[in-house]
Design a protein around this motif. Structure first.
Motif, PDB file in Angstrom:
ATOM      1  N   PRO A 267      12.172 -88.841 -34.627  1.00 50.99           N
ATOM      2  CA  PRO A 267      12.331 -89.450 -36.070  1.00 50.99           C
ATOM      3  C   PRO A 267      11.238 -90.267 -36.441  1.00 50.99           C
ATOM      4  CG  PRO A 267      14.572 -89.304 -34.998  1.00 50.99           C
ATOM      5  CD  PRO A 267      13.773 -89.147 -33.874  1.00 50.99           C
ATOM      6  N   LYS A 268      10.886 -91.233 -35.667  1.00 50.00           N
ATOM      7  CA  LYS A 268      10.027 -92.123 -35.934  1.00 50.00           C
ATOM      8  C   LYS A 268       8.655 -91.650 -35.972  1.00 50.00           C
ATOM      9  CE  LYS A 268      12.584 -95.628 -33.102  1.00 50.00           C
ATOM     10  NZ  LYS A 268      12.305 -96.669 -32.014  1.00 50.00           N
ATOM     11  N   SER A 269       8.211 -90.477 -35.618  1.00 41.83           N
ATOM     12  CA  SER A 269       6.962 -89.828 -35.873  1.00 41.83           C
ATOM     13  C   SER A 269       7.019 -89.271 -37.261  1.00 41.83           C
ATOM     14  CB  SER A 269       6.657 -88.823 -35.017  1.00 41.83           C
ATOM     15  OG  SER A 269       7.494 -87.521 -34.859  1.00 41.83           O
ATOM     16  N   TRP A 270       7.741 -89.559 -38.011  1.00 39.50           N
ATOM     17  CA  TRP A 270       7.821 -88.839 -39.496  1.00 39.50           C
ATOM     18  C   TRP A 270       7.758 -90.337 -40.479  1.00 39.50           C
ATOM     19  CZ3 TRP A 270       6.898 -83.593 -40.415  1.00 39.50           C
ATOM     20  CH2 TRP A 270       7.263 -82.911 -39.504  1.00 39.50           C
ATOM     21  N   THR A 271       7.139 -90.116 -41.496  1.00 37.93           N
ATOM     22  CA  THR A 271       7.023 -91.015 -42.672  1.00 37.93           C
ATOM     23  C   THR A 271       7.157 -90.208 -43.752  1.00 37.93           C
ATOM     24  OG1 THR A 271       5.002 -92.203 -41.324  1.00 37.93           O
ATOM     25  CG2 THR A 271       5.320 -92.715 -43.612  1.00 37.93           C
ATOM     26  N   LYS A 272       8.251 -91.107 -44.481  1.00 42.60           N
ATOM     27  CA  LYS A 272       8.473 -90.494 -45.793  1.00 42.60           C
ATOM     28  C   LYS A 272       7.566 -91.167 -46.996  1.00 42.60           C
ATOM     29  CE  LYS A 272      12.886 -89.924 -46.935  1.00 42.60           C
ATOM     30  NZ  LYS A 272      14.301 -90.251 -47.210  1.00 42.60           N
ATOM     31  N   SER A 273       7.324 -90.532 -48.134  1.00 44.56           N
ATOM     32  CA  SER A 273       6.538 -90.776 -49.340  1.00 44.56           C
ATOM     33  C   SER A 273       7.346 -91.800 -49.887  1.00 44.56           C
ATOM     34  CB  SER A 273       6.320 -89.697 -50.021  1.00 44.56           C
ATOM     35  OG  SER A 273       7.508 -88.859 -50.828  1.00 44.56           O
ATOM     36  N   ALA A 274       6.633 -92.688 -50.662  1.00 51.62           N
ATOM     37  CA  ALA A 274       7.160 -93.881 -51.386  1.00 51.62           C
ATOM     38  C   ALA A 274       7.966 -93.419 -52.712  1.00 51.62           C
ATOM     39  CB  ALA A 274       6.160 -94.736 -51.620  1.00 51.62           C
ATOM     40  N   GLY A 275       7.495 -92.293 -53.159  1.00 48.31           N
ATOM     41  CA  GLY A 275       8.058 -91.750 -54.126  1.00 48.31           C
ATOM     42  C   GLY A 275       7.921 -90.111 -54.268  1.00 48.31           C
ATOM     43  N   PRO A 276       8.349 -89.447 -55.262  1.00 45.22           N
ATOM     44  CA  PRO A 276       8.471 -87.939 -55.307  1.00 45.22           C
ATOM     45  C   PRO A 276       6.698 -87.632 -55.259  1.00 45.22           C
ATOM     46  CG  PRO A 276       9.124 -88.852 -57.373  1.00 45.22           C
ATOM     47  CD  PRO A 276       9.111 -89.918 -56.439  1.00 45.22           C
ATOM     48  N   VAL A 277       6.560 -86.515 -54.859  1.00 44.37           N
ATOM     49  CA  VAL A 277       4.929 -86.062 -54.851  1.00 44.37           C
ATOM     50  C   VAL A 277       5.039 -85.025 -55.935  1.00 44.37           C
ATOM     51  CG1 VAL A 277       4.441 -86.458 -52.742  1.00 44.37           C
ATOM     52  CG2 VAL A 277       5.558 -84.420 -52.838  1.00 44.37           C
ATOM     53  N   ASN A 337      -2.188 -82.873 -52.395  1.00 45.23           N
ATOM     54  CA  ASN A 337      -1.995 -83.349 -53.899  1.00 45.23           C
ATOM     55  C   ASN A 337      -1.491 -82.161 -54.821  1.00 45.23           C
ATOM     56  OD1 ASN A 337      -2.530 -83.835 -56.735  1.00 45.23           O
ATOM     57  ND2 ASN A 337      -4.426 -85.226 -56.168  1.00 45.23           N
ATOM     58  N   PHE A 338      -0.286 -82.290 -55.249  1.00 49.01           N
ATOM     59  CA  PHE A 338       0.260 -81.190 -56.019  1.00 49.01           C
ATOM     60  C   PHE A 338       0.004 -81.252 -57.430  1.00 49.01           C
ATOM     61  CE2 PHE A 338       3.057 -81.278 -52.400  1.00 49.01           C
ATOM     62  CZ  PHE A 338       2.718 -80.268 -51.703  1.00 49.01           C
ATOM     63  N   GLY A 339      -0.459 -82.360 -57.945  1.00 46.21           N
ATOM     64  CA  GLY A 339      -0.335 -82.705 -59.405  1.00 46.21           C
ATOM     65  C   GLY A 339       1.064 -82.822 -60.094  1.00 46.21           C
ATOM     66  N   LYS A 340       1.238 -82.232 -61.206  1.00 45.49           N
ATOM     67  CA  LYS A 340       2.171 -81.751 -61.979  1.00 45.49           C
ATOM     68  C   LYS A 340       2.451 -80.443 -62.310  1.00 45.49           C
ATOM     69  CE  LYS A 340       0.727 -83.298 -66.523  1.00 45.49           C
ATOM     70  NZ  LYS A 340       1.026 -84.383 -67.394  1.00 45.49           N
ATOM     71  N   PRO A 341       3.606 -80.083 -62.564  1.00 50.81           N
ATOM     72  CA  PRO A 341       3.954 -78.710 -63.128  1.00 50.81           C
ATOM     73  C   PRO A 341       2.930 -78.421 -64.078  1.00 50.81           C
ATOM     74  CG  PRO A 341       6.060 -79.528 -62.826  1.00 50.81           C
ATOM     75  CD  PRO A 341       4.976 -80.481 -62.599  1.00 50.81           C
ATOM     76  N   ALA A 342       2.316 -77.187 -63.900  1.00 51.50           N
ATOM     77  CA  ALA A 342       1.285 -76.818 -64.879  1.00 51.50           C
ATOM     78  C   ALA A 342       2.052 -76.276 -66.210  1.00 51.50           C
ATOM     79  CB  ALA A 342       0.389 -75.671 -64.529  1.00 51.50           C
ATOM     80  N   PRO A 343       1.128 -76.428 -67.166  1.00 53.40           N
ATOM     81  CA  PRO A 343       1.720 -75.897 -68.636  1.00 53.40           C
ATOM     82  C   PRO A 343       1.690 -74.461 -68.653  1.00 53.40           C
ATOM     83  CG  PRO A 343      -0.646 -76.856 -68.815  1.00 53.40           C
ATOM     84  CD  PRO A 343      -0.162 -77.163 -67.569  1.00 53.40           C
ATOM     85  N   LYS A 344       2.676 -73.818 -69.348  1.00 53.18           N
ATOM     86  CA  LYS A 344       2.771 -72.354 -69.581  1.00 53.18           C
ATOM     87  C   LYS A 344       1.745 -71.694 -70.254  1.00 53.18           C
ATOM     88  CE  LYS A 344       7.860 -73.253 -69.122  1.00 53.18           C
ATOM     89  NZ  LYS A 344       8.973 -72.626 -69.610  1.00 53.18           N
TER      90      LYS A 344
END
Length: 353
Positions: A267-277, A337-344
């Motif tokens: 478990p120590k080999s995994w790092t969690k992001s500080a916020g949602p990506v 880098n997922f950015g944000k949900p794209a517009p429709k």
């Protein structure tokens, strides 16, 4: 003169054809309904699955943007009375070679027999070259030795070894879902104990108010969720992208990062992001994006993500969730880098061969 005109016409048609091909577009969502979507691109074909609840349905297409008109087939309906006969969730199709090096198809699906308390993950196998053909047979339950509750399993062949990640409970009652990982002996057998690598312990993961219909005696219980883990390898690193919060709230994606050097089971080999990506974008008409998956375009040059999302804030966790796809890039440090949900709005389809 006639020859010149004909040649000019042919050249013009060729140019127009290439222009139309280059500009072929699609608009999200790629299908009206499709909770827990999954895509595997193999040999120029896209194989797609989503939660139906009652069976396993497989879609096959040359371009996943054409999913709404793609060939589909119910490839497996569980017999009544079996421990995997109800509530079939989050199916994923994978391909792994057997001991003779021949590819075999596997499907991992969460299912139960009575209610959610009995949810476990089950594995089916098909030796046919085309997963739309041949017979799918049940290999059995893929669970840890203590038979814990589990859903949303995904599997990867990483550096020649098979690993599975899923969402489970620490004990026997619900209230918090964690992310676990384990080695596999083969595509249908866990090797050793499961290891917890994430739990919803950050403020942005703990928006856990349950719907009013679930509340009793004026009490508002909390449900904290990490689920839908998906592997994403890149260069020397391995990522797990997972869903946080809950599907009836501000569902979002979090990120676990492994540097590629330590033991995946540490478990120590995994790092969690500080916020949602990856989080909802009401300005683009996209709410509660979750259950993200990843694939390459057919030409092998583009990275794409697939996820389900709602068209309004009140659509909840049912069949109003639809599949969306969009390309993503990589940050200078090698993270996605997922950015944000794209517009429709129309965007180019994934590149074709």
């Amino acid at each position: 003169m006639k020859f010149s005109k004909r040649l000019l016409l042919v050249v013009s048609l060729v140019i127009m054809g290439h222009t139309l091909l280059a500009q072929r577009t699609f608009t999200n969502p790629i299908k009206d309904s499709g909770p827990d979507p999954w895509v595997l691109q193999k040999d120029g074909w896209y194989y797609y699955m989503n939660t139906t609840g009652s069976n396993l349905t497989l879609w096959k297409t040359r371009n996943v943007a054409d999913l709404a008109s793609a060939e589909s087939k119910v490839i497996y309906t569980p017999p009544k009375g079996q421990p995997y006969s109800r509530d079939l969730w989050a199916p994923e199709i994978h391909s792994f070679p057997d001991e003779q090096g021949k590819d075999r198809w596997y499907i991992y699906v969460s299912a139960d027999s009575i209610n959610n308390l009995s949810h476990r993950v089950w594995v089916l196998e098909n030796p046919s070259r085309d997963p739309m053909q041949g017979e799918w047979t049940m290999k059995g339950k893929l669970g840890d030795e203590d038979n814990h509750w589990e859903i949303d399993m995904s599997v990867i062949n990483y550096k020649g070894k098979l690993y599975a990640a899923w969402s489970g409970w620490e004990g026997t009652t619900n209230g918090r879902q964690d992310i676990y990982i384990a080695r596999l002996k083969n595509p249908w057998t866990i090797d050793g104990k499961r290891v917890k690598i994430s739990q919803p312990d950050q403020p942005w993961e703990r928006h856990g108010d349950v719907p009013q219909a679930w509340q009793k005696n004026g009490e508002v219980p909390k449900v904290y969720v990490n689920e839908g883990p998906e592997f994403l390898p890149h260069n020397d690193r391995l990522f797990i992208v997972y869903s946080a919060n809950a599907c009836w709230l501000d569902y979002c994606l979090g990120l676990l990062t492994h540097d590629g050097k330590g033991d995946l089971l540490d478990p120590k080999s995994w790092t969690k992001s500080a916020g949602p990506v990856f989080a909802q974008a009401p300005e683009n008409g996209v709410w509660a994006p979750g259950h993200g998956g990843f694939f390459r375009s057919a030409d092998g040059k583009q990275d794409w993500m697939i996820y389900h999302a709602n068209a309004s804030a009140d659509d909840g966790c049912g069949n109003k969730r639809a599949p969306y796809i969009q390309p993503f890039t990589w940050n200078p440090d090698g993270s996605p880098n997922f950015g944000k949900p794209a517009p429709k709005t129309p965007m180019p389809v994934p590149a074709e061969n």
